[in-house]
Write an enzyme that holds these catalytic residues in place. Sequence first.
Site, PDB file in Angstrom:
ATOM      1  N   GLY A  42      14.764 -10.794   6.437  1.00 37.53           N
ATOM      2  CA  GLY A  42      14.007 -11.193   5.243  1.00 37.53           C
ATOM      3  C   GLY A  42      12.607 -10.597   5.390  1.00 37.53           C
ATOM      4  O   GLY A  42      11.983 -10.766   6.436  1.00 37.53           O
ATOM      5  N   GLU A 143      10.349 -10.139  -2.587  1.00 38.77           N
ATOM      6  CA  GLU A 143      11.702 -10.731  -2.500  1.00 38.77           C
ATOM      7  C   GLU A 143      11.737 -12.166  -3.033  1.00 38.77           C
ATOM      8  O   GLU A 143      12.759 -12.828  -2.940  1.00 38.77           O
ATOM      9  CB  GLU A 143      12.231 -10.674  -1.066  1.00 38.77           C
ATOM     10  CG  GLU A 143      12.799  -9.293  -0.728  1.00 38.77           C
ATOM     11  CD  GLU A 143      13.539  -9.232   0.592  1.00 38.77           C
ATOM     12  OE1 GLU A 143      14.462  -8.406   0.703  1.00 38.77           O
ATOM     13  OE2 GLU A 143      13.194  -9.981   1.525  1.00 38.77           O
ATOM     14  N   THR A 225       2.962   4.237   3.572  1.00 35.87           N
ATOM     15  CA  THR A 225       3.641   4.611   4.811  1.00 35.87           C
ATOM     16  C   THR A 225       4.682   5.682   4.484  1.00 35.87           C
ATOM     17  O   THR A 225       5.408   5.579   3.500  1.00 35.87           O
ATOM     18  CB  THR A 225       4.286   3.385   5.492  1.00 35.87           C
ATOM     19  OG1 THR A 225       5.116   2.717   4.544  1.00 35.87           O
ATOM     20  CG2 THR A 225       3.232   2.412   5.992  1.00 35.87           C
ATOM     21  N   GLY A 227       7.001   7.187   6.891  1.00 37.34           N
ATOM     22  CA  GLY A 227       7.972   7.405   7.961  1.00 37.34           C
ATOM     23  C   GLY A 227       7.450   8.385   8.996  1.00 37.34           C
ATOM     24  O   GLY A 227       6.373   8.200   9.548  1.00 37.34           O
ATOM     25  N   ASP A 251      16.816   2.357  14.600  1.00 37.50           N
ATOM     26  CA  ASP A 251      17.102   1.526  13.436  1.00 37.50           C
ATOM     27  C   ASP A 251      15.774   1.236  12.731  1.00 37.50           C
ATOM     28  O   ASP A 251      14.928   0.531  13.283  1.00 37.50           O
ATOM     29  CB  ASP A 251      17.771   0.218  13.906  1.00 37.50           C
ATOM     30  CG  ASP A 251      18.081  -0.743  12.759  1.00 37.50           C
ATOM     31  OD1 ASP A 251      17.736  -0.435  11.614  1.00 37.50           O
ATOM     32  OD2 ASP A 251      18.668  -1.814  13.039  1.00 37.50           O
ATOM     33  N   ASP A 257       8.068  -3.846   7.752  1.00 35.32           N
ATOM     34  CA  ASP A 257       7.582  -5.230   7.905  1.00 35.32           C
ATOM     35  C   ASP A 257       6.732  -5.359   9.169  1.00 35.32           C
ATOM     36  O   ASP A 257       5.750  -6.102   9.194  1.00 35.32           O
ATOM     37  CB  ASP A 257       8.765  -6.202   7.972  1.00 35.32           C
ATOM     38  CG  ASP A 257       9.615  -6.141   6.708  1.00 35.32           C
ATOM     39  OD1 ASP A 257       9.040  -5.900   5.622  1.00 35.32           O
ATOM     40  OD2 ASP A 257      10.840  -6.307   6.805  1.00 35.32           O
ATOM     41  N   GLY A 292      17.785  -3.976  14.739  1.00 38.56           N
ATOM     42  CA  GLY A 292      17.571  -5.242  14.035  1.00 38.56           C
ATOM     43  C   GLY A 292      16.157  -5.358  13.492  1.00 38.56           C
ATOM     44  O   GLY A 292      15.271  -4.559  13.823  1.00 38.56           O
TER      45      GLY A 292
HETATM   46  O1  RIB Z   1      12.727  -5.014   5.369  1.00 35.23           O
HETATM   47  C1  RIB Z   1      13.921  -5.318   6.028  1.00 35.23           C
HETATM   48  C2  RIB Z   1      14.521  -6.568   5.447  1.00 35.23           C
HETATM   49  O2  RIB Z   1      14.908  -6.328   4.122  1.00 35.23           O
HETATM   50  C3  RIB Z   1      15.757  -7.042   6.159  1.00 35.23           C
HETATM   51  O3  RIB Z   1      15.466  -7.903   7.229  1.00 35.23           O
HETATM   52  C4  RIB Z   1      16.573  -7.677   5.041  1.00 35.23           C
HETATM   53  O4  RIB Z   1      16.729  -9.048   5.179  1.00 35.23           O
HETATM   54  C5  RIB Z   1      15.868  -7.298   3.751  1.00 35.23           C
HETATM   55  O5  RIB Z   1      15.168  -8.344   3.228  1.00 35.23           O
END
Ligand code: RIB
Length: 317
Positions: A42, A143, A225, A227, A251, A257, A292
């Site tokens: 999230g 979100e 940003t 990359g 990954d 975030d 992750g």
């Molecule tokens: O930015 C990555 C996030 O986007 C993931 O953790 C997923 O849950 C989505 O919200």
Amino acid sequence: MKKIPKVVVVGSTNTDMVIKSSRIPTSGETIVGGDFFLAAGGKGANQAVAAARLGAVVQFVSKIGSDALGDQAVSAYEKEGIDIDLIVRDQSNPTGVALIMVDQEGENAISVASGANHAFYESELERASPAIREADVLVLQLELPLPVVSLAAKIASRANVPVILDPAPAPQGSLPESLLGDITCIKPNSSEAESLTGIQIFDQSSAERAARILLEMGPSCAIITMGSMGALVMDKTNTIMCSPMKIRSIDSTGAGDAFTGAFAFGWALGLTIEGAALLGCQAGAYAATKEGAQPSLPTLSDLKRFTLAAGAEWILT
Ligand code: RIB
């Protein structure tokens, strides 16, 4: 410089269900042979955890289902030392879930079932007003429903609390002027910047053009940003590029975030925007080297070790 930065994050909680395989299937195609794992995610939660792991006092405002995934999320936040008093448990909608596919190069494709995140109402934000007003920095993403994001930004800007907006996922169409007027710093990636400005970003000068348009929309700072090309940081007086760190991406989920959470931490600590952005770039690079979203976020000592090992500048003492 402040000793304990206070960061409030208003944002999403998801459980990420991840499959890592050779490539991301095209529509209608089935690929076998991937590896599966579950991870906490999230965008809001990732940014809250990123700031907390680096040492910020974090209050997280989120809406989570009254289900097993929600229980797991809340107990994980508690273990991170995040204040969960302002988390709302939804009796009718499930905790958000993201299905994530990651390829060999670390690139991803994500589909989110928002669940409780999209049942967050403005009235439920009222309880968070005092915390938002007392924050050093408020962090927002897209979100949650736009009215909630806008109200949080309004509460903060009326109290002169700087607001960081990570406009992800990319908005469909333009963002309301009233919201943009309450944002201090907007931090899109290249594709989000393109959807906000119409400028396709492929180098520093196209990023500068897009950043100038973002500043005209209201924020006093724009960070794009890019990359492996690093990040462009522009405010009313300065434009700088954060050079990319040379890494092998495993990954990229959560790397943006990690940037936002670290940037918020640094800014709340009293660093300049450029200094906080440098910390953000380093945290984003670190996160891309691990699998992750939340499992890939560094502590301050992880980040210092990683940065110095890469021969890059470490700006905190
Ligand atoms: O930015 C990555 C996030 O986007 C993931 O953790 C997923 O849950 C989505 O919200």
